[in-house]
Design a protein around this motif. Sequence first.
Motif, mmCIF file in Angstrom:
data_model
loop_
_atom_site.group_PDB
_atom_site.id
_atom_site.type_symbol
_atom_site.label_atom_id
_atom_site.label_comp_id
_atom_site.label_asym_id
_atom_site.label_seq_id
_atom_site.Cartn_x
_atom_site.Cartn_y
_atom_site.Cartn_z
ATOM 1 N N MET A 1 -8.285 -2.507 16.258
ATOM 2 C CA MET A 1 -7.080 -1.710 16.492
ATOM 3 C C MET A 1 -6.852 -0.681 15.386
ATOM 4 N N HIS A 2 -7.403 -0.910 14.200
ATOM 5 C CA HIS A 2 -7.304 0.026 13.076
ATOM 6 C C HIS A 2 -8.689 0.217 12.483
ATOM 7 N N ASP A 3 -8.922 1.400 11.930
ATOM 8 C CA ASP A 3 -10.204 1.663 11.272
ATOM 9 C C ASP A 3 -10.306 0.927 9.940
ATOM 10 N N VAL A 4 -9.185 0.809 9.242
ATOM 11 C CA VAL A 4 -9.150 0.180 7.931
ATOM 12 C C VAL A 4 -7.956 -0.769 7.886
ATOM 13 N N TYR A 5 -8.152 -1.935 7.273
ATOM 14 C CA TYR A 5 -7.067 -2.901 7.078
ATOM 15 C C TYR A 5 -6.865 -3.091 5.580
ATOM 16 N N PHE A 6 -5.610 -3.036 5.117
ATOM 17 C CA PHE A 6 -5.268 -3.291 3.718
ATOM 18 C C PHE A 6 -4.354 -4.495 3.647
ATOM 19 N N PHE A 7 -4.707 -5.436 2.779
ATOM 20 C CA PHE A 7 -3.866 -6.611 2.546
ATOM 21 C C PHE A 7 -3.659 -6.749 1.047
ATOM 22 N N GLU A 8 -2.437 -7.070 0.645
ATOM 23 C CA GLU A 8 -2.134 -7.229 -0.768
ATOM 24 C C GLU A 8 -1.889 -8.697 -1.086
ATOM 25 N N ILE A 9 -2.426 -9.130 -2.246
ATOM 26 C CA ILE A 9 -2.237 -10.495 -2.719
ATOM 27 C C ILE A 9 -1.736 -10.414 -4.158
ATOM 28 N N GLU A 10 -0.700 -11.178 -4.469
ATOM 29 C CA GLU A 10 -0.190 -11.251 -5.841
ATOM 30 C C GLU A 10 -1.273 -11.844 -6.740
ATOM 31 N N GLU A 11 -1.527 -11.201 -7.844
ATOM 32 C CA GLU A 11 -2.568 -11.654 -8.759
ATOM 33 C C GLU A 11 -2.197 -12.967 -9.443
ATOM 34 N N SER A 12 -0.958 -13.151 -9.717
ATOM 35 C CA SER A 12 -0.537 -14.296 -10.519
ATOM 36 C C SER A 12 -0.311 -15.583 -9.729
ATOM 37 N N SER A 13 -0.276 -15.520 -8.435
ATOM 38 C CA SER A 13 -0.005 -16.740 -7.677
ATOM 39 C C SER A 13 -1.077 -16.971 -6.626
ATOM 40 N N LEU A 14 -1.188 -18.216 -6.215
ATOM 41 C CA LEU A 14 -2.122 -18.542 -5.145
ATOM 42 C C LEU A 14 -1.462 -18.232 -3.801
ATOM 43 N N PRO A 15 -2.087 -17.384 -3.022
ATOM 44 C CA PRO A 15 -1.485 -17.081 -1.718
ATOM 45 C C PRO A 15 -1.525 -18.307 -0.812
#
Length: 157
Positions: free
Chosen positions: A99-113
């Motif tokens: 559905m999209h050409d590119v997917y961006f996901f953000e994860i906090e560096e300091s915590s375990l998602p």
Amino acid sequence: RETCSIGAIILQVQAQMLDTQYTPGVFMYSLEHNTDSASFRIDPKTGSIFLRNPLDYELTQSHSFRAYVASPVDKSGQSASASIIVNVLDENDNSPVFMHDVYFFEIEESSLPQGVVGTLTAVDKDSGRNGQLSYFLLSDGKYFKINSNTGNIFYNF
């Protein structure tokens, strides 16, 4: 089948006179002119019905029209018709598309998602089994894993 070649014989209709006194003559076959018959043509002498245009299950699953037969030798003007129904079989002729050409996901560096990091979504125009999708990642799975049915991506820790 959707992948049937243009010019392929789909089927053949044949007529015969029931009158035992009738001397065999030439029959002339024709097709009803409608939207469903536009993808087909008939040999007026043999009754063979050929594919004229490509079939696409995703657009039209069934074509319904009539084939006619008459004898130009018989002066009575008698004719007959037969109902023709062509059911198109689905082929796996469409590739899945994201559905999209590119997917961006953000994860906090300091915590375990926890839970879903993100979701990939794709569609396939094919039907039934041919349209079923299975997601997988082209990685070693060291950091992320994906649910093959839903496209949900999880942090693999």
